[in-house]
Design a protein around this motif. Structure first.
Motif, PDB file in Angstrom:
ATOM      1  N   ARG A  11      -3.200   5.793  -0.643  1.00 23.08           N
ATOM      2  CA  ARG A  11      -2.831   5.041   0.052  1.00 23.08           C
ATOM      3  C   ARG A  11      -2.994   5.668   1.451  1.00 23.08           C
ATOM      4  O   ARG A  11      -3.191   4.764   2.568  1.00 23.08           O
ATOM      5  CB  ARG A  11      -1.522   4.824  -0.148  1.00 23.08           C
ATOM      6  CG  ARG A  11      -1.377   3.716  -1.291  1.00 23.08           C
ATOM      7  CD  ARG A  11       0.093   3.340  -1.503  1.00 23.08           C
ATOM      8  NE  ARG A  11       1.020   4.552  -1.851  1.00 23.08           N
ATOM      9  CZ  ARG A  11       1.504   5.100  -2.942  1.00 23.08           C
ATOM     10  NH1 ARG A  11       0.766   4.357  -4.016  1.00 23.08           N
ATOM     11  NH2 ARG A  11       2.279   5.927  -3.316  1.00 23.08           N
ATOM     12  N   ARG A  13     -11.745   0.886   2.586  1.00 30.03           N
ATOM     13  CA  ARG A  13     -10.616   0.256   1.982  1.00 30.03           C
ATOM     14  C   ARG A  13     -10.508  -0.368   0.829  1.00 30.03           C
ATOM     15  O   ARG A  13      -9.781  -0.330  -0.220  1.00 30.03           O
ATOM     16  CB  ARG A  13      -9.750  -0.665   2.826  1.00 30.03           C
ATOM     17  CG  ARG A  13      -9.220   0.053   4.386  1.00 30.03           C
ATOM     18  CD  ARG A  13      -8.665  -0.940   5.277  1.00 30.03           C
ATOM     19  NE  ARG A  13      -8.102  -0.144   6.133  1.00 30.03           N
ATOM     20  CZ  ARG A  13      -7.220  -0.547   7.399  1.00 30.03           C
ATOM     21  NH1 ARG A  13      -7.433  -1.803   7.371  1.00 30.03           N
ATOM     22  NH2 ARG A  13      -6.883   0.268   8.527  1.00 30.03           N
ATOM     23  N   ASN A  14     -11.742  -1.152   0.443  1.00 29.90           N
ATOM     24  CA  ASN A  14     -11.947  -1.847  -0.882  1.00 29.90           C
ATOM     25  C   ASN A  14     -12.220  -0.901  -1.816  1.00 29.90           C
ATOM     26  O   ASN A  14     -11.684  -1.037  -2.832  1.00 29.90           O
ATOM     27  CB  ASN A  14     -13.080  -2.927  -0.824  1.00 29.90           C
ATOM     28  CG  ASN A  14     -12.543  -4.162   0.242  1.00 29.90           C
ATOM     29  OD1 ASN A  14     -11.460  -4.382   0.402  1.00 29.90           O
ATOM     30  ND2 ASN A  14     -13.643  -4.556   0.725  1.00 29.90           N
ATOM     31  N   LYS A  54      -8.790   0.829  -2.677  1.00 30.59           N
ATOM     32  CA  LYS A  54      -7.823   0.008  -3.237  1.00 30.59           C
ATOM     33  C   LYS A  54      -8.493  -0.328  -4.940  1.00 30.59           C
ATOM     34  O   LYS A  54      -7.385  -0.294  -5.807  1.00 30.59           O
ATOM     35  CB  LYS A  54      -8.005  -1.564  -2.649  1.00 30.59           C
ATOM     36  CG  LYS A  54      -6.834  -2.394  -3.240  1.00 30.59           C
ATOM     37  CD  LYS A  54      -7.021  -3.868  -2.487  1.00 30.59           C
ATOM     38  CE  LYS A  54      -5.968  -4.662  -2.977  1.00 30.59           C
ATOM     39  NZ  LYS A  54      -5.964  -4.910  -4.468  1.00 30.59           N
ATOM     40  N   GLN A  84      -7.270   2.667  -6.774  1.00 31.40           N
ATOM     41  CA  GLN A  84      -5.858   2.518  -6.834  1.00 31.40           C
ATOM     42  C   GLN A  84      -5.309   1.886  -8.188  1.00 31.40           C
ATOM     43  O   GLN A  84      -4.590   1.943  -8.928  1.00 31.40           O
ATOM     44  CB  GLN A  84      -5.042   2.248  -5.749  1.00 31.40           C
ATOM     45  CG  GLN A  84      -5.099   3.282  -4.567  1.00 31.40           C
ATOM     46  CD  GLN A  84      -4.485   2.664  -3.295  1.00 31.40           C
ATOM     47  OE1 GLN A  84      -3.427   2.270  -3.157  1.00 31.40           O
ATOM     48  NE2 GLN A  84      -4.983   2.913  -2.152  1.00 31.40           N
ATOM     49  N   ASP A  85      -6.098   0.649  -8.112  1.00 35.12           N
ATOM     50  CA  ASP A  85      -5.815  -0.434  -9.271  1.00 35.12           C
ATOM     51  C   ASP A  85      -6.215   0.335 -10.683  1.00 35.12           C
ATOM     52  O   ASP A  85      -5.509  -0.022 -11.470  1.00 35.12           O
ATOM     53  CB  ASP A  85      -6.548  -1.625  -9.003  1.00 35.12           C
ATOM     54  CG  ASP A  85      -6.133  -2.470  -7.621  1.00 35.12           C
ATOM     55  OD1 ASP A  85      -4.869  -2.125  -7.323  1.00 35.12           O
ATOM     56  OD2 ASP A  85      -6.945  -3.077  -7.135  1.00 35.12           O
ATOM     57  N   ALA A  87      -6.458   4.832   2.725  1.00 34.45           N
ATOM     58  CA  ALA A  87      -6.611   3.589   3.442  1.00 34.45           C
ATOM     59  C   ALA A  87      -6.030   3.099   4.541  1.00 34.45           C
ATOM     60  O   ALA A  87      -6.543   2.074   5.183  1.00 34.45           O
ATOM     61  CB  ALA A  87      -6.156   2.716   1.970  1.00 34.45           C
TER      62      ALA A  87
END
Length: 347
Positions: free
Chosen positions: A316, A287-288, A291, A294-295, A319
């Protein structure tokens, strides 16, 4: 009359009476002669009977000798046949003994082969169980573990021995526990990550974008002379030399042309790390990494672009997948296999 038993009264009365002489033969002579004749006839008759009996005995003895000779011949023939039969029986016994020896050797060979085949099958079962345990502990790969357990069960089914029923029951229980786990489509998620890796180079960067041309800026096509068209083109070129941009709002980070390459490579490394975390069922790292990707898409890429929006949506969704499921162990199957080992080693 004078009695006869009265004794004489005087010596003169004691004189011997003279018997009168007679010329007839004595009857005793005839009796003796008849007895003699009878004895002679009897001797002759007895002699004839003895001769007849002797002849009869001689004939019987000759017949007995002939019969005895025939019996001896028959006995010799029977003895020869008996010896022949005994020789054949001896040969048959020898062949029977040889067949028995060969049968015992074949039985021993068959038992060795069966024992070797059984031991080889048990080794295959042990390897399959070990592989299934490694897949569960190291990679959390439930499908491969189930395939290994099914392989072990098929090997045990080939043996068809009642002593392996506890092991088959333990393997069946482990298979049922693995089948009851929630299904995580790891290959599908891995394929989506691979697609995202290929799309990274095609996503538009926000720092390289140009202000969109609005409808108000566009001039309607007018029919003009050549001198007017040339003037418009020169004016457009002059306006392109200068661009006015506002920085008082959240604008995308500007990147040098060389930094865009490193940005895309960094995103690829993040996606590869997410793949490794996916295969190892590391929910937090997975998940990290997603993420972070995505950022980066939000900060450095055009947020209005459809491909960027689709990538963010897929990231998403990935995740939100739950990877951490409590996997069962195969201790029951391994214990049943270890319980069979001492019994096999005692043989």
């Amino acid at each position: 009359m004078k009695p006869e038993n009265e004794l004489p009264s005087s010596p003169t009365d004691m004189s011997v009476p003279v018997r009168p002489s007679s010329s007839r033969p004595s009857p005793w002579l005839f009796i003796a002669l008849a007895a003699l004749l009878l004895a002679g006839w009897q001797w002759i008759e007895t002699r004839q009977q003895l001769d007849a009996a002797r002849q009869e005995i001689s004939q019987r003895l000759a017949a007995a000798d002939l019969a005895e000779k025939e019996d001896q011949g028959a006995r010799k023939q029977m003895q020869a046949q008996l010896e022949t039969i005994q020789a054949r029986l001896g040969a048959a016994d020898a062949r029977l003994t040889e067949f028995g020896t060969q049968n015992a050797a074949l039985q021993a060979f068959y038992q060795d082969m069966a024992r070797s085949r059984e031991e080889a099958t048990l080794l295959e079962v042990e390897q399959a169980l070990t592989l299934a345990g490694q897949q569960l502990q190291l990679a959390a790969n439930v499908p491969v573990a189930m395939l290994a357990l099914q392989t072990a069960d098929s090997r045990l089914a080939r043996l068809d021995r009642p002593q392996y029923l506890p092991l088959r029951k333990a393997v069946a229980k482990d298979l049922a526990r693995l089948a009851a786990l929630p299904v995580v489509d790891l290959p599908g998620i891995n394929l989506q990550l691979e697609q995202q890796l290929q799309l990274v180079d095609k996503l538009p960067l926000a720092s390289h974008g140009r202000p969109p041309e609005t409808a108000g800026n566009a001039k309607p096509a007018q029919v003009s002379g050549w001198w007017q068209q040339t003037g418009d083109q020169v004016w457009q070129q002059i306006k392109g030399l200068v661009r006015i941009q506002r920085f008082d709002r959240d604008e995308p980070i500007l990147l040098a042309p060389g930094q865009s390459f490193f940005l895309r490579e960094n995103l690829k490394l993040r996606l590869l790390s997410a793949r490794l975390a996916l295969l190892s069922r590391d929910q937090l790292s997975f998940r990290n990494e997603l993420k972070a990707v995505q950022d980066a898409l939000t900060r450095h890429f055009v947020s209005d672009d459809k491909s960027v929006q689709a990538s963010s949506h897929v990231l998403r969704q990935m995740a939100g997948v739950e990877l951490n499921t409590e996997l069962p162990t195969l201790n029951e199957s391994l214990a049943a296999l270890r319980a069979l080992r001492p019994a096999k080693e005692k043989r």
